[in-house]
Design a protein around this motif. Sequence first.
Motif, PDB file in Angstrom:
ATOM      1  N   ILE A 195       0.874  -1.179   0.000  1.00  0.00           N
ATOM      2  CA  ILE A 195       0.000   0.000   0.000  1.00  0.00           C
ATOM      3  C   ILE A 195       0.907   1.224   0.000  1.00  0.00           C
ATOM      4  CG2 ILE A 195      -1.585   1.374   1.406  1.00  0.00           C
ATOM      5  CD1 ILE A 195      -2.818  -1.262   2.376  1.00  0.00           C
ATOM      6  N   LEU A 196       0.642   2.164  -0.890  1.00  0.00           N
ATOM      7  CA  LEU A 196       1.433   3.387  -0.952  1.00  0.00           C
ATOM      8  C   LEU A 196       0.698   4.521  -0.243  1.00  0.00           C
ATOM      9  CD1 LEU A 196       2.754   3.410  -4.651  1.00  0.00           C
ATOM     10  CD2 LEU A 196       3.570   2.117  -2.675  1.00  0.00           C
ATOM     11  N   LEU A 197       1.423   5.239   0.572  1.00  0.00           N
ATOM     12  CA  LEU A 197       0.934   6.476   1.175  1.00  0.00           C
ATOM     13  C   LEU A 197       1.678   7.614   0.494  1.00  0.00           C
ATOM     14  CD1 LEU A 197       0.963   5.555   5.000  1.00  0.00           C
ATOM     15  CD2 LEU A 197      -0.856   5.167   3.318  1.00  0.00           C
ATOM     16  N   ASN A 198       0.991   8.312  -0.385  1.00  0.00           N
ATOM     17  CA  ASN A 198       1.638   9.415  -1.092  1.00  0.00           C
ATOM     18  C   ASN A 198       1.359  10.708  -0.327  1.00  0.00           C
ATOM     19  OD1 ASN A 198       3.052  10.255  -3.710  1.00  0.00           O
ATOM     20  ND2 ASN A 198       1.345  11.671  -3.591  1.00  0.00           N
ATOM     21  N   ILE A 199       2.407  11.280   0.264  1.00  0.00           N
ATOM     22  CA  ILE A 199       2.208  12.370   1.218  1.00  0.00           C
ATOM     23  C   ILE A 199       2.354  13.751   0.590  1.00  0.00           C
ATOM     24  CG2 ILE A 199       2.972  10.921   3.128  1.00  0.00           C
ATOM     25  CD1 ILE A 199       5.659  12.395   3.063  1.00  0.00           C
ATOM     26  N   PRO A 218      -2.010   2.343  13.311  1.00  0.00           N
ATOM     27  CA  PRO A 218      -2.665   1.250  14.034  1.00  0.00           C
ATOM     28  C   PRO A 218      -3.727   0.538  13.204  1.00  0.00           C
ATOM     29  CG  PRO A 218      -2.526   3.214  15.416  1.00  0.00           C
ATOM     30  CD  PRO A 218      -2.144   3.634  14.029  1.00  0.00           C
ATOM     31  N   ASP A 219      -4.490   1.292  12.429  1.00  0.00           N
ATOM     32  CA  ASP A 219      -5.532   0.673  11.607  1.00  0.00           C
ATOM     33  C   ASP A 219      -4.927  -0.153  10.484  1.00  0.00           C
ATOM     34  OD1 ASP A 219      -7.389   1.846  13.209  1.00  0.00           O
ATOM     35  OD2 ASP A 219      -7.967   3.409  11.785  1.00  0.00           O
ATOM     36  N   LEU A 220      -3.843   0.323   9.878  1.00  0.00           N
ATOM     37  CA  LEU A 220      -3.176  -0.457   8.835  1.00  0.00           C
ATOM     38  C   LEU A 220      -2.623  -1.761   9.408  1.00  0.00           C
ATOM     39  CD1 LEU A 220      -1.292   2.358   6.893  1.00  0.00           C
ATOM     40  CD2 LEU A 220      -3.048   0.853   5.960  1.00  0.00           C
ATOM     41  N   GLU A 221      -2.076  -1.685  10.607  1.00  0.00           N
ATOM     42  CA  GLU A 221      -1.526  -2.882  11.255  1.00  0.00           C
ATOM     43  C   GLU A 221      -2.642  -3.874  11.575  1.00  0.00           C
ATOM     44  OE1 GLU A 221       1.202  -5.522  12.773  1.00  0.00           O
ATOM     45  OE2 GLU A 221       1.585  -3.669  11.671  1.00  0.00           O
ATOM     46  N   ARG A 222      -3.805  -3.366  11.963  1.00  0.00           N
ATOM     47  CA  ARG A 222      -4.937  -4.246  12.303  1.00  0.00           C
ATOM     48  C   ARG A 222      -5.604  -4.829  11.061  1.00  0.00           C
ATOM     49  NH1 ARG A 222      -9.118  -0.626  14.217  1.00  0.00           N
ATOM     50  NH2 ARG A 222      -9.606  -0.525  11.986  1.00  0.00           N
ATOM     51  N   ASP A 223      -5.848  -3.979  10.077  1.00  0.00           N
ATOM     52  CA  ASP A 223      -6.633  -4.404   8.918  1.00  0.00           C
ATOM     53  C   ASP A 223      -5.802  -5.062   7.818  1.00  0.00           C
ATOM     54  OD1 ASP A 223      -8.890  -3.312  10.146  1.00  0.00           O
ATOM     55  OD2 ASP A 223      -8.533  -1.338   9.236  1.00  0.00           O
ATOM     56  N   PHE A 224      -4.537  -4.661   7.708  1.00  0.00           N
ATOM     57  CA  PHE A 224      -3.667  -5.176   6.641  1.00  0.00           C
ATOM     58  C   PHE A 224      -2.341  -5.623   7.256  1.00  0.00           C
ATOM     59  CE2 PHE A 224      -6.458  -1.914   4.914  1.00  0.00           C
ATOM     60  CZ  PHE A 224      -7.001  -2.528   3.791  1.00  0.00           C
ATOM     61  N   PRO A 225      -2.390  -6.602   8.167  1.00  0.00           N
ATOM     62  CA  PRO A 225      -1.186  -6.955   8.940  1.00  0.00           C
ATOM     63  C   PRO A 225      -0.032  -7.483   8.092  1.00  0.00           C
ATOM     64  CG  PRO A 225      -2.911  -8.595   9.239  1.00  0.00           C
ATOM     65  CD  PRO A 225      -3.538  -7.454   8.511  1.00  0.00           C
ATOM     66  N   PHE A 346     -11.671   3.527   7.319  1.00  0.00           N
ATOM     67  CA  PHE A 346     -12.953   2.874   7.039  1.00  0.00           C
ATOM     68  C   PHE A 346     -13.104   2.622   5.544  1.00  0.00           C
ATOM     69  CE2 PHE A 346     -17.443   3.252   5.815  1.00  0.00           C
ATOM     70  CZ  PHE A 346     -17.996   2.215   6.551  1.00  0.00           C
ATOM     71  N   GLN A 347     -12.783   3.610   4.718  1.00  0.00           N
ATOM     72  CA  GLN A 347     -12.919   3.437   3.271  1.00  0.00           C
ATOM     73  C   GLN A 347     -11.927   2.415   2.729  1.00  0.00           C
ATOM     74  OE1 GLN A 347     -15.346   4.527   1.491  1.00  0.00           O
ATOM     75  NE2 GLN A 347     -16.252   5.764   3.127  1.00  0.00           N
ATOM     76  N   MET A 348     -10.746   2.348   3.306  1.00  0.00           N
ATOM     77  CA  MET A 348      -9.777   1.322   2.889  1.00  0.00           C
ATOM     78  C   MET A 348     -10.317  -0.071   3.183  1.00  0.00           C
ATOM     79  SD  MET A 348      -6.266   3.168   4.199  1.00  0.00           S
ATOM     80  CE  MET A 348      -5.170   1.842   3.719  1.00  0.00           C
ATOM     81  N   ARG A 349     -10.904  -0.233   4.362  1.00  0.00           N
ATOM     82  CA  ARG A 349     -11.480  -1.539   4.702  1.00  0.00           C
ATOM     83  C   ARG A 349     -12.625  -1.874   3.752  1.00  0.00           C
ATOM     84  NH1 ARG A 349     -11.002   0.468   9.956  1.00  0.00           N
ATOM     85  NH2 ARG A 349     -13.222   0.967  10.069  1.00  0.00           N
TER      86      ARG A 349
END
Length: 354
Positions: A195-199, A218-225, A346-349
């Motif tokens: 997953i790319l985070l373009n800042i 934290p959400d990335l670690e939980r949802d996309f471990p 939420f939208q990523m999930r």
Amino acid sequence: MSGQHRSSAASDLEPFVAPRILLVRLGAIGDVVNALIVANGIRHHLPAATIGWAVHPLSKPLLEGHPAVDRIHVWKKGDGLRGFRGVVREVRDSSYDVALDLQRLQKSALLARFSGAPRVLGFDRGRAKEQSWLWTKERILSGHPREHMVLQYQRFLDLLGLPRAPLLRTLATDSESEAWAVRFVAEACGGAAPILLNIGASKPEKLWPEASFRALAPDLERDFPDVPVVVTGGPQDVQMGRALGQAVSKWHVLTGETSLRQLTALLSLSRGMVTGDTGAMHMAAALSVPTVAIFGPSDPLRTGPFGRGHVILQGGEPVALPASLSCLPPRVRCPMAATSPAQVSFQMRQSWLR
């Protein structure tokens, strides 16, 4: 014939066995990406055409080696009148039959007009800026100013009399950049699509706050471990990228380290991108890479990621591209921080875990 277009390609281009067509879209990166539908459309219908493109150096790599671009005319922004005269001489020596001003500014319209092409096409008066319509000889049909830019560019193909075809924004890459991306994903990401985070963004008001990106962890670690996260951006984003890398040690930081060709190759191997309104967003959309695009002051209906599979958030609310320009929602302007990390997660999930 101002504001008119004809439906027959034969009637427009019959005098030319292999027409020579100049496109003037100098920048920025996202605009050049979207304008590629014009070059690709011409190449699709007129494979023998010679297609030139006038561009500023920043976006030149997007056009080098592109199958729909035969010649690139580089206009360096800092060269002033001397640079303008030089690029005018160059395009005039190319003897173009048609010139298209795809930028709707005085400088782009003047270059198209001074190219010496008998036909000079531009935007309609209502959507042109700086009275640039005065320099063009033919103009696309008038339309709503909030119409998506890809569809506005499509109107130039209509004006050329070319039949409508799929809107293609193929991006050029090269074997060296592709090899780099494959090697990076294999070594840094364990072979998993990241997953790319373009800042980054071209304007400060389009930047999502560093704290908001950091709060995604934290959400990335939980949802996309098991999905690696890569932080991307330009040279101006290096400091913010380093701060994010220090805050979240598992993230791989590439800010300021990738060329446009390398970013194209990396995007093609990616699972998705979280981004603001920036050139990289349009590159991802052109490659059909799913994006969660965060908007603030700019209009996503006009410059959002074009195509399916993308989510646009503005003020924390999803924005749907309307089926008709007759029922547009009100224009919204808000700070980028009005979209929270929780809303992005939420939208990523919802979009990427189906």
